[in-house]
Design a protein around this motif. Structure first.
Motif, PDB file in Angstrom:
ATOM      1  N   TYR A   1      38.879   8.697 -28.646  1.00 51.64           N
ATOM      2  CA  TYR A   1      39.161   7.608 -27.688  1.00 51.64           C
ATOM      3  C   TYR A   1      40.587   7.639 -27.177  1.00 51.64           C
TER       4      TYR A   1
ATOM      5  N   LYS B   1      27.098  10.634 -31.691  1.00 48.71           N
ATOM      6  CA  LYS B   1      27.088  10.858 -30.232  1.00 48.71           C
ATOM      7  C   LYS B   1      27.225  12.343 -29.889  1.00 48.71           C
TER       8      LYS B   1
ATOM      9  N   GLN C   1      28.000   6.180 -37.416  1.00 50.09           N
ATOM     10  CA  GLN C   1      28.279   5.528 -36.132  1.00 50.09           C
ATOM     11  C   GLN C   1      28.453   6.540 -34.989  1.00 50.09           C
ATOM     12  N   SER C   2      29.596   6.477 -34.297  1.00 50.15           N
ATOM     13  CA  SER C   2      29.763   7.274 -33.072  1.00 50.15           C
ATOM     14  C   SER C   2      29.815   8.778 -33.288  1.00 50.15           C
TER      15      SER C   2
ATOM     16  N   ASN D   1      31.254   4.601 -25.669  1.00 51.75           N
ATOM     17  CA  ASN D   1      29.974   3.897 -25.710  1.00 51.75           C
ATOM     18  C   ASN D   1      29.204   3.998 -24.392  1.00 51.75           C
TER      19      ASN D   1
ATOM     20  N   CYS E   1      23.307   5.333 -33.655  1.00 49.05           N
ATOM     21  CA  CYS E   1      24.550   4.978 -34.365  1.00 49.05           C
ATOM     22  C   CYS E   1      24.303   4.568 -35.818  1.00 49.05           C
TER      23      CYS E   1
ATOM     24  N   GLY F   1      34.111   7.695 -36.063  1.00 43.75           N
ATOM     25  CA  GLY F   1      33.169   6.591 -35.925  1.00 43.75           C
ATOM     26  C   GLY F   1      33.767   5.343 -36.558  1.00 43.75           C
TER      27      GLY F   1
ATOM     28  N   PHE G   1      37.001   2.623 -27.180  1.00 48.80           N
ATOM     29  CA  PHE G   1      35.652   3.200 -27.098  1.00 48.80           C
ATOM     30  C   PHE G   1      34.637   2.319 -26.390  1.00 48.80           C
TER      31      PHE G   1
ATOM     32  N   TYR H   1      32.905  -6.211 -36.491  1.00 54.62           N
ATOM     33  CA  TYR H   1      32.089  -6.709 -35.363  1.00 54.62           C
ATOM     34  C   TYR H   1      30.616  -6.339 -35.507  1.00 54.62           C
TER      35      TYR H   1
ATOM     36  N   ASN I   1      27.988  -3.853 -25.689  1.00 51.91           N
ATOM     37  CA  ASN I   1      27.149  -2.734 -25.263  1.00 51.91           C
ATOM     38  C   ASN I   1      26.140  -3.189 -24.206  1.00 51.91           C
TER      39      ASN I   1
HETATM   40  N1  GLN Z   1      27.796   1.675 -32.763  1.00 52.76           N
HETATM   41  C1  GLN Z   1      29.170   1.421 -32.438  1.00 52.76           C
HETATM   42  C2  GLN Z   1      29.270   0.608 -31.149  1.00 52.76           C
HETATM   43  O1  GLN Z   1      28.443   0.744 -30.301  1.00 52.76           O
HETATM   44  C3  GLN Z   1      29.841   2.755 -32.294  1.00 52.76           C
HETATM   45  C4  GLN Z   1      31.317   2.651 -32.060  1.00 52.76           C
HETATM   46  C5  GLN Z   1      32.123   3.715 -32.738  1.00 52.76           C
HETATM   47  O2  GLN Z   1      31.757   4.271 -33.758  1.00 52.76           O
HETATM   48  N2  GLN Z   1      33.296   3.937 -32.223  1.00 52.76           N
HETATM   49  O3  GLN Z   1      30.169  -0.150 -30.987  1.00 52.76           O
END
Ligand code: GLN
Length: 303
Positions: A239, A65, A61-62, A112, A191, A256, A93, A25, A163
């Motif tokens: 998650y 966070k 990525q996540s 998110n 991210c 992530g 997530f 995605y 998002n």
């Molecule tokens: N950047 C990704 C998002 O916003 C982060 C999601 C993830 O790593 N779970 O969908």
């Protein structure tokens, strides 16, 4: 910790069929070669070691966070918990479902919605949010060369419909105070950081060392903050697979959608895994499998 046993485990997992699916995605993530698999183990004292593609940078990525949460806890203190909760979500997530019924207060800072609120809180405190956040991440990880990856941030921005839905819903509930596009821009950049397994394992040592760079080393955050971040990672870092990770792995950690996982045993070690294909809950298939066997092999579940 027997290195050969860990090498054998890594080889064994690598030889099994991987039914996971790479995240598509975010168009840039869909380009990553799926067969890559790396691991880095870093004890709190002594030298670490890596296996497989542990020197290959990937999109964390996540996992990032956790760094934004660390800074928000420092800047906002207890008031942060009026804007975001610390409960596991039991949902994917990027789910919108709870936000409507829970009046725009996200379940936790690692989904998110929660990370978007954290970015909003950071924007209210920082004069140059992107540069200041990046500098903080460089400092806390001890990795001065880290940077944002513009191609990834741009790719997320282009397809960031969900998002945008999350942040606009929270804006309607007055839980976003800054312009939504500016908060999203900070979030997409957060991210977009690339790291190797080795860098991740090194960069998360502060959470295995009670907030210090190393056991007895420089203090980065308080013992209490480190304890709380580990608690949030244990309950919310994976998650809707949080129960499973507690049951099967027994370590606090964070995943992530790039296929990375960081996990740690306070006072003992950090361990980073990377393999892009994800299980249906959005966590690295090989990564989860490895960690389950690893804590069994080493007897290091926290439970
Ligand atoms: N950047 C990704 C998002 O916003 C982060 C999601 C993830 O790593 N779970 O969908």
């Amino acid at each position: 910790m027997k290195k050969t046993a860990i090498q054998d485990l890594f080889a064994e997992i690598k030889s099994t069929h991987n039914p996971g699916k790479i995240a598509t995605y975010i168009p840039e993530l869909a380009k990553v070669a799926p067969h890559q698999f790396g691991m880095y183990y870093q004890p709190v004292s002594g030298t670490g070691f890596g296996l497989g593609d542990h020197k290959q940078p990937f999109s964390i990525q996540s996992i990032a966070k956790v760094f934004s949460l660390t800074l928000a806890m420092q800047l906002e203190g207890e008031a942060l918990w009026q804007r975001v909760d610390v409960e596991p979500s039991g949902n994917p997530f990027n789910s919108l479902i709870q936000l409507e019924t829970e009046h725009g207060i996200p379940r936790n800072p690692l989904i998110n919605a929660g990370a978007l609120v954290v970015c909003d809180v950071l924007m209210s405190h920082l004069s140059s949010p992107q540069a200041d956040l990046l500098q903080f991440i460089r400092d806390v990880t001890g990795l001065p060369q880290l940077s944002f990856t513009e191609t990834i941030a741009h790719s997320e921005d282009e397809t960031g419909y969900r998002n945008r839905a999350l942040i606009n819903l929270m804006r309607d509930f007055d839980n976003i105070k800054n312009p939504v596009e500016e908060v999203l821009d900070l979030y997409f950049h957060l991210c977009s950081i690339n790291m190797t397994c080795q860098e991740l394992a090194q960069g998360f040592q502060y959470l295995a060392c009670h907030g210090r760079r190393s056991l007895g080393g420089e203090t980065l955050i308080t013992t209490s903050q480190a304890k709380r971040i580990n608690a949030i990672m244990q309950l919310c870092g994976f998650y809707d697979e949080a129960g499973d990770i507690a049951y099967r792995v027994g370590l606090p950690g964070k995943s992530g959608v790039g296929g990375g996982i960081i996990a740690l045993r306070p006072d003992q070690y950090t361990i980073a895994l990377w393999s892009p294909p994800l299980n249906p809950k959005g966590n690295s298939y090989y990564g989860m499998k490895f960690l389950e066997e690893f804590t069994t092999l080493t007897g290091t579940s926290i439970f």
